[in-house]
Enzyme design. Structure first.
Site: not given
Ligand code: NOJ
Length: 745
Positions: A292-294
């Site tokens: 995932t992104d952050y």
């Protein structure tokens, strides 16, 4: 009955294997001779559910913040097996210290992955990706990624969050600096080059990093250019213009993919099965893992598609997300979700398999410290060859936007004064996402010029970036009066673009524009050197300055590269990878628009246009001048006599002559228009380019081959393919000045 007994024996066999190997080191257990798949399965059978979830968790250290910090105590998490991967940890010393915890203090001794945003260089900083894209030089772009990977892997890293391949058509969006600009074709070729450069000859080599294609998908089209905003467009548009660079990167072998923060068609990308499963895995055959992104799992609660973090984790895993970056959602809730039957053991195991496979492939089980050789680190970072490469890429990234009266290249004997906040600056030169780059390693413009300017020259700031104080103007004007030529270096600060740095205005910040315009009033020739992370709207400067160089942020070798261009040691060859608007009201503005039913006619009110602004941009996509000139012959099209799958549908030849007095490089661009389609088609689309060097007077014949795929698009029934009919083929040195020929297919 017999099969039942056999099935029952399998876990016992794995337990026996576990006991047999439990006291041995990782290197002994995971014999390189055994195939990766077997080794993954043996390991998986030994893992507890918590340990599995640990492999699906990625946390940042406290070494730099690339998002909101919501979790501390990562060292204990490594120790307990709850954290199998880290980011924002680098240098051989620090990586070794953390890896040691994983391979000496955890039950299964599984090595950690170390990720970092190595976006345009690790220690030797190259131009920002948008700048590099302006070189249209795939070999150089690959080389830049190669050097970055060699340095980063020498500093303990094995995974970079690059390339960013989001198509960006809206310069208000700060992240356009990280990509390759507005065009699908150019973006796709650059995406491939960056993957090749990052992953090197093969994963497992000690100088190769795992690439991570991001941000999947559509992140570059947030409404109003505001970062993290909603993305919504038809599937047709999405597939035709936004998806191809991700696909190209995946097919070039990118090992990992990062989801994006935005939603697409109402579903956040991180929980979007259509994107992650249907398209990425099933259509494209992607085999690596998805991260995932952050905290983008957690953010699905804000998006309003799930009620809480637990549900968000379920949506993510079911959609196809393998690894949770920084959200700690899998760690906190996946066990419970499994118990409740919201996710399956098979899904968790498959995700863990994908992560472990790459750890094996990198060779981390054989040598968890393979990226931790301090001697190699010392010899590699900022090595002279790396700086040479950075200079080479930097000067090729510069775009000459204006050059009245052939002011450039400067002649020896002309007395120059350097003005502007970027003239003697180092802190901004590495731009945003500058890895481990140091301002002090950068060559400022003043330093670069000092090496080549034969006489003394003066520097004066004149103003700051954002400060409204104009008290420095008077001294700048006095200085300008005394010298033959004024060079004024202005632009944005590095943090004005990149993540969370959308701008509603596209002019130069502060009083910089006023300073430039005042200097132009002196009547002295004024060369404007721009350093910025996005297309700017600077119509007055465009009109009044004598010469303009777009220098983006060029990184460590900034001053040398700009001096090379100003004094003609290097003849500029860059071409804009994004359209420069005249005003912010024109954006999003891009060259491959559709014709509409009422195409632009300046003399007719009822056409698609503004009443207070032209339709045309300040500088179009593909535009860039040279110190020499080029003349194009008429393009000729040939159709093959027979056709087979994958073969050429046409070849286009054109002759190019260097009609000026200096050797120079030209980027020859080929555009195509499908005149009548079952759905509306763009007025032109880039389908090929070649960058070639010609001596004065030299002529070369260039040949482009177009395949069926080049002319394919999503037709009315959403099948991908071509349609017979009339096409316009256009060739030239930018997206506007083109020679055309028609052909029927
Ligand atoms: C958020 C950014 O969107 C992404 O590009 C980056 O890789 C991660 N933070 C990690 O720093």
């Amino acid at each position: 009955m017999q099969t039942m007994i056999q099935l029952r024996l399998i876990p016992i066999l794995f337990i026996l294997l576990g006991i047999l190997f439990s006291n041995q080191s990782a290197a002994q257990i995971y014999r390189p001779s055994a195939g990766i798949e077997t080794r993954v399965n043996v390991l998986l059978a030994k893992m507890t559910l918590d340990e599995k979830i640990g492999q699906l968790s990625l946390y940042t250290t406290d070494w730099g913040s690339t998002g909101p910090t919501i979790r501390e105590g990562y060292k204990n998490d490594i120790r307990s097996g709850a954290c199998g991967n880290l980011f924002n940890a680098h240098t051989t010393g620090f990586v070794r210290e953390l890896q040691k915890i994983a391979v000496e203090e955890t039950r299964l001794k599984i090595p950690l992955l170390f990720g970092f945003d190595v976006i345009h260089g690790y220690k030797t900083i190259f131009p920002i990706p948008l700048g590099e894209a302006a070189s249209w030089d795939l070999e150089l772009i690959e080389k830049s990624a190669r050097v970055a990977a060699a340095e980063a892997s020498a500093a303990g890293l094995n995974w970079t969050y690059a390339p960013m391949v989001d198509i960006g058509r809206d310069p208000r969006w700060g992240r356009v600096m990280e990509g390759a600009g507005e065009d699908t074709y150019l973006g796709s070729r650059i995406a491939e080059a960056r993957v090749r450069g990052t992953q090197g000859k093969k994963l497992g080599d000690s100088d190769a990093l795992l690439a991570c294609v991001k941000h999947f998908a559509g992140y570059g089209a947030p409404i109003a250019g505001r970062d993290y905003n909603t993305v919504d467009m038809s599937e047709r548009y999405f597939r035709d213009y936004y998806l191809p660079p991700y696909e190209a990167a995946v097919k070039a072998g990118a090992a990992t993919v990062m989801t994006s923060f935005n939603d697409y068609d109402g579903v956040p990308a991180t929980g979007n099965k259509f994107l992650l499963d249907n398209i990425l895995r099933k259509e494209w055959g992607f085999q690596g893992f998805v991260v995932t992104d952050y905290t983008s799992i957690n953010e699905m609660v804000n998006h309003g598609v799930v009620a809480d973090d637990k549900e968000a984790g379920e949506l993510a895993l079911n959609a196809g997300v393998d690894m949770d970056m920084q959200g700690a959602v899998y760690q906190r809730f996946l066990k419970e979700s499994l118990k409740e039957g919201k996710v399956t053991q098979k899904q968790i195991d498959e995700a863990v398999r994908r992560v472990l496979r790459l750890k094996f492939e990198l060779g981390l089980f054989e040598d968890p410290y393979k990226f931790c050789n301090a001697e190699r680190e010392k010899n590699t970072l900022l090595a002279p060859a790396n700086r040479t490469a950075a200079r080479e890429v930097a000067r090729a990234s510069i775009v000459l936007l204006k050059n009245d009266h052939q002011l450039l290249p400067l002649k020896t004997g002309q007395k120059i004064v350097l003005i502007g906040p970027l003239g003697d600056n180092k802190s901004e030169l590495t731009g945003n996402w500058n890895g481990a780059g140091n301002a002090n390693d950068c060559v400022s413009l003043r330093e670069g010029l000092a090496k080549v300017v034969p006489t003394d020259f003066m520097y004066i700031a004149g103003c700051d970036f954002e400060n409204p104080d104009k008290s420095g103007f008077a001294a700048a004007m006095r200085a300008a009066e005394k010298y033959d030529v004024v060079i004024v270096a202005v632009g944005e600060k590095a943090m004005m673009s990149g993540e969370a740095a959308a701008r509603a205005e596209l002019g130069l910040p502060g009083v910089q524009e006023e300073l430039v315009l005042e200097l132009c009033k002196t009547g002295k020739p004024v060369i404007v050197v721009l350093m910025n992370g996005r297309p700017l709207a600077i119509p007055q400067i465009a009109e009044k300055a004598t010469a303009i160089l777009e220098a983006w942020w060029l990184g460590t070798e900034t001053g040398n590269a700009i001096a090379d261009v100003l004094y003609g040691t290097y003849n500029p060859s860059g071409k804009l990878p994004m359209t420069f608007p005249r005003s912010v009201g024109q954006v999003p503005i891009f060259y491959n628009e559709k014709n509409t039913g009422r195409p632009y006619d300046p003399n007719s009110k009822w056409t698609s246009k503004y009443i207070d602004q032209q339709n045309s941009p300040q500088w179009p996509f593909g535009f860039g001048l040279s110190y020499t000139s080029f003349s194009y012959g008429e393009p000729k099209v040939e159709l093959p006599s027979s056709k087979s799958a994958g073969s050429a549908v046409m070849t286009v030849t054109v002759s190019l002559t260097n009609s000026g007095k200096l050797p120079g490089e030209e980027v020859v661009q080929l555009y195509v228009r499908d005149l009548v389609g079952s759905v509306t088609r763009p007025v032109k689309e880039l389908k090929g380019f070649q960058k070639i060097m010609l001596q004065p007077g030299e002529t070369k014949e260039l040949k482009f081959t177009l395949t069926e795929k080049d002319l394919s698009f999503y037709r009315r029934d959403m099948t991908f393919g071509t349609e017979p009919g009339d096409y316009e083929i256009m060739v030239g040195g930018n997206s506007v000045d083109l020679k055309k020929v028609k052909v029927k297919l």
